[in-house]
Design an enzyme around this catalytic site. Structure first.
Site, PDB file in Angstrom:
ATOM      1  N   LYS A 197     104.409  11.328  24.681  1.00 39.02           N
ATOM      2  CA  LYS A 197     103.356  10.318  24.505  1.00 39.02           C
ATOM      3  C   LYS A 197     102.640  10.565  23.179  1.00 39.02           C
ATOM      4  CE  LYS A 197      99.085  10.158  25.036  1.00 39.02           C
ATOM      5  NZ  LYS A 197      98.748   9.376  23.841  1.00 39.02           N
ATOM      6  N   GLU A 271      97.568  23.463  22.068  1.00 42.45           N
ATOM      7  CA  GLU A 271      97.367  23.740  20.624  1.00 42.45           C
ATOM      8  C   GLU A 271      96.186  22.881  20.200  1.00 42.45           C
ATOM      9  OE1 GLU A 271      98.998  25.847  18.841  1.00 42.45           O
ATOM     10  OE2 GLU A 271     100.949  26.160  19.762  1.00 42.45           O
ATOM     11  N   CYS A 305      94.800  21.120  11.509  1.00 44.90           N
ATOM     12  CA  CYS A 305      94.084  21.978  12.464  1.00 44.90           C
ATOM     13  C   CYS A 305      93.716  23.334  11.866  1.00 44.90           C
ATOM     14  CB  CYS A 305      94.920  22.159  13.717  1.00 44.90           C
ATOM     15  SG  CYS A 305      96.601  22.685  13.350  1.00 44.90           S
ATOM     16  N   GLU A 404      84.528  21.176  13.981  1.00 45.77           N
ATOM     17  CA  GLU A 404      85.675  20.737  13.187  1.00 45.77           C
ATOM     18  C   GLU A 404      85.401  19.347  12.617  1.00 45.77           C
ATOM     19  OE1 GLU A 404      89.271  19.784  15.458  1.00 45.77           O
ATOM     20  OE2 GLU A 404      90.418  20.882  13.951  1.00 45.77           O
TER      21      GLU A 404
END
Ligand code: NAD
Length: 503
Positions: A197, A271, A305, A404
């Site tokens: 997905k 992750e 990331c 972040e």
């Protein structure tokens, strides 16, 4: 009961009057066929650099996810896939890799248009890496003992490694091809089946894997792809037909997914996000640092990331580092990602641009000092561009240092000693990437060993696909990549057997 799907043909490619290619993906890839969606919702994909239409894609519902899981389940339980030999699967993987190579240029271009990734980087991560990963795991699986007898007190035990089963893979938009292949390559190698997905922000490119699966004759149900949003994604996580979830995305979503997997005792790898630190020690070489900054802190317009958006600089050389990072940021070529000269493309979506601009406001309203950037570039009148931005005198407790941003917004934080730098770098909820810059490599290594993070570079930061990759703390659970990455897709089984089973 879900309705019987009608089988159609995809993709629909239209060349517009101005020679742009529009690519519609209005069906899902389930059980080796293109099937009509059960729902009516669609997503209009637009080019990040221009806002121009790229194509239309169907958005899946719970019923579409259910059909895909059923196909994957059938291929695993009844189909030949889980009974194939390693040699047979390796053959499929190598054909898959060759077919991806043949499309590498158009794939790289499409992803750059979708999410703004500069084309040179896209050629590496969307063009070359997926095929490379297939070839790597084709080799890795040939070195794994899938069944081996060992002596036991009563005779012998045959230790088998079996496919974990049906994998639900959920991927983000920043490296859509590579991150999907981090999961698909070991899954194919081990004999698992998959429902993949992807994220609506990159609605179109993942279906290239479906085109390839059809072209090489991958058995039906081994790979199923349904583009969908969060709700249908959540139904994949909890579907009773799924054995393992492989997720890459935000820590917020990872928490919800991990909680569900915990409740269901479902295997999962997570992750997640990061807020990594680049530590410039007082003997560091500024030129080396600047040569490494594109990968460490600005890769993919900092929509990465592992972006090292906390730049830790010693007080003794603080101004020098701030000036160097600021002039580096000013020198970035902000522009269309399809131009090979571009080093900073747009943000992936209008919504994401708003989020990044919101963090710039947070910085402006703090005690930090805006050194360069701070808004939208005046020479870009369309697309989701933001100026590379540097804040100095950031406190590690500031929101800008804790959260972040996922865009080119750097926070330069002063430190007093190596000890202090280690403390600040570790004072984060995250632990994903990082780097240490010093003329003394041993000193840098000693600092690197003390940082609680999944990956860290010495005087450079280049992701090594041949080594485990993942996070400490809120950056995730488990590791992908490297030979170790195969373990996520295998279950151990011990068969207590007679002694004559020993070699
Ligand atoms: P996101 O979490 O919003 O979405 C990621 C994917 O998860 C999408 O496909 C989305 O539709 C789906 N999703 C979201 N909530 C869900 C839920 N509750 N259940 C099931 N599916 C759900 O992340 P994003 O904005 O697409 O990607 C950016 C994030 O990904 C950043 O935080 C980045 O750090 C992280 N990321 C991590 C790694 C890594 O390897 N650690 C790599 C790339 C990106």
């Amino acid at each position: 009961m879900v309705a019987t799907p009608t089988v159609g043909k995809d993709p629909v490619v239209t060349v517009t009057a101005d020679a742009r290619t529009e690519l519609d993906r209005t069906r899902f890839f389930i059980n080796g066929e293109w099937v009509e969606p059960r729902g009516a919702e669609t997503h209009r994909a637009v080019e990040a650099a221009t806002g121009e239409p790229l194509g239309e894609a169907a958005l899946g519902t719970d019923a579409d996810i259910d059909a895909a899981v059923q196909a994957a389940r059938k291929a695993l339980d009844e189909g030949p896939w889980s009974r194939t030999t390693v040699a047979e699967r390796v053959e499929f993987m190598l054909k898959f890799a060759d077919a991806l190579d043949a499309r590498a240029e158009s794939t790289s271009k499409l992803v750059s248009q979708e999410n703004g990734m500069p084309i040179t980087l896209s050629s590496a991560f969307n063009g070359a890496a997926p095929a490379g990963l297939l070839r790597m795991y084709a080799q890795v699986i040939q070195g794994v003992d899938l069944e081996k007898a060992r002596p036991s007190a009563q005779g012998a035990t045959i230790v088998r490694r079996e496919p974990v089963g049906v994998v639900g893979a959920i991927t983000p938009w920043n490296y859509p091809q590579a991150l999907a292949m981090f999961k698909l390559a070991p899954a194919l190698a081990t004999g698992c089946t998959m429902v993949l997905k992807p994220s609506p922000e990159t609605a179109l490119d993942t279906y290239i894997f479906a085109d390839v699966a059809q072209e090489i004759g991958l058995p039906p149900g081994v790979l199923n792809i349904v583009l969908a949003g969060r709700e249908a994604g959540a139904s994949l996580v909890t579907h009773p037909g799924v054995d393992k979830i492989a997720f890459t995305g935000s820590t917020r979503a990872g928490r919800e997914i991990g909680a569900e997997c915990g409740r269901l005792i479902r295997r999962c790898t997570l992750e997640l996000g990061g807020k990594s630190a680049a530590i410039f020690l007082d003997d560091g070489d500024v030129d080396t640092f600047l040569a490494g900054l594109p990968n460490a802190s600005f890769m993919n317009n900092s929509q990465t990331c592992t972006t090292q958006s906390r730049i830790l600089a010693p007080r003794s050389r603080y101004d020098e580092v701030v000036d160097a990072v600021a002039s580096f940021s000013q020198g970035l070529q902000v522009g269309n990602p399809l131009d090979p000269a571009t080093t900073c493309g747009p943000m992936a979506s209008a919504q994401h641009l708003e989020r990044v601009l919101g963090y710039i406001e947070v910085g402006r309203n703090s005690n930090a000092r805006l050194v360069t950037g701070g808004g939208r570039p005046s020479d870009q009148d369309r697309g989701w561009f933001v100026e590379p931005t540097v804040f100095a005198d950031v406190d590690n407790n500031d929101q800008l240092a804790r959260e972040e941003v996922f865009g080119p917004v750097m926070a330069v934080i002063p430190f007093d000693s190596d000890e202090d730098a280690v403390r600040i770098a570790n004072d984060s909820n995250y632990g994903l990437g990082g780097s240490v810059w010093s003329a003394d490599e041993e000193r840098a290594l000693n600092v690197a060993r003390r940082i609680r993070t999944g990956t860290i570079g010495i005087n450079r930061y280049d992701i090594d696909l041949g080594s485990p990759f993942g996070g400490f703390k809120d950056s995730g659970i488990g590791r992908e990549l490297g030979p170790e990455g195969i373990n996520n897709y295998l279950e151990y089984k011990s068969i207590y057997a007679p002694a004559n089973q020993l070699d």
